[in-house]
Design an enzyme around this catalytic site. Sequence first.
Site, PDB file in Angstrom:
ATOM      1  N   GLY A  14      -0.318  50.817  13.825  1.00  0.00           N
ATOM      2  CA  GLY A  14       0.633  49.991  14.673  1.00  0.00           C
ATOM      3  C   GLY A  14       1.910  50.411  14.363  1.00  0.00           C
ATOM      4  N   CYS A  36       5.566  51.019  10.354  1.00  0.00           N
ATOM      5  CA  CYS A  36       4.258  51.323  10.780  1.00  0.00           C
ATOM      6  C   CYS A  36       3.277  50.718   9.900  1.00  0.00           C
ATOM      7  CB  CYS A  36       3.966  52.666  10.428  1.00  0.00           C
ATOM      8  SG  CYS A  36       5.079  53.564  11.548  1.00  0.00           S
ATOM      9  N   ASP A  37       1.932  50.261  10.378  1.00  0.00           N
ATOM     10  CA  ASP A  37       0.982  49.780   9.544  1.00  0.00           C
ATOM     11  C   ASP A  37      -0.511  50.390  10.052  1.00  0.00           C
ATOM     12  OD1 ASP A  37       0.076  47.903   7.364  1.00  0.00           O
ATOM     13  OD2 ASP A  37      -1.425  47.707   8.968  1.00  0.00           O
ATOM     14  N   SER A  38      -1.354  50.795   8.919  1.00  0.00           N
ATOM     15  CA  SER A  38      -2.548  51.718   9.617  1.00  0.00           C
ATOM     16  C   SER A  38      -3.473  51.036   8.568  1.00  0.00           C
ATOM     17  CB  SER A  38      -2.559  53.054   8.937  1.00  0.00           C
ATOM     18  OG  SER A  38      -1.263  53.928   9.860  1.00  0.00           O
TER      19      SER A  38
END
Length: 209
Positions: free
Chosen positions: A112, A75-77
């Site tokens: 994501g 994940c990436d925020s």
Amino acid sequence: MRFVLASASPARLSVLRAAGVEPVVRVSGVDENAVTAGLSDPSPAEQVTALARAKAEAVSAEIAAEEPDAVVVGCDSMLFAGGELAGKPGTPATALERWRRNAGGTGELLTGHAVVLLTGGEVRDSTCGHLSTTVRFGEPTEHELQAYVATGEPLHVAGGFTLEGFGGWFVEGVDGDPSGVLGISLPLTRKLLAGVGVGVGVVDLWQQG
């Protein structure tokens, strides 16, 4: 099958544990700047999704020998507000500047997600997606803001705020999936897991008893 979280985020780990999953945590070490530099004029959603995919793929390659049957979730925020896509502030000065700019307004917290399925040490399938949640910021006083930044919490989280920590005092609300703001959307992750054929449902991953 092992559930592997390709992230060092305590918030993501806490969300999964509370939802019945005890993941193996592996940090990718991906050079995020290099990944971003390799993209051609990406939208905010494309950027966070590409970073999530890079992390999941890197961890999948690292663990294939020791965890040959696993599902890896990356994940990436980042926060999109005022026409700017922002990750972790990193410094008190940056955190203060962002909060002063966003106070009383809204931003889109984009996360994501990427899922890689390993079978017998080989990548059998993968998929990715993203989620956007509207965050409505409060208006902390200057004293409150200085005290918040002094905790160090906002320096190391996407957008410079949290819902579950000190920052929760200063967020008026969210429109969308709260778990996405915490860093991993459970509904989206469930759909992505189903997309790569993990069991007959997410309940197969719950730790029971």
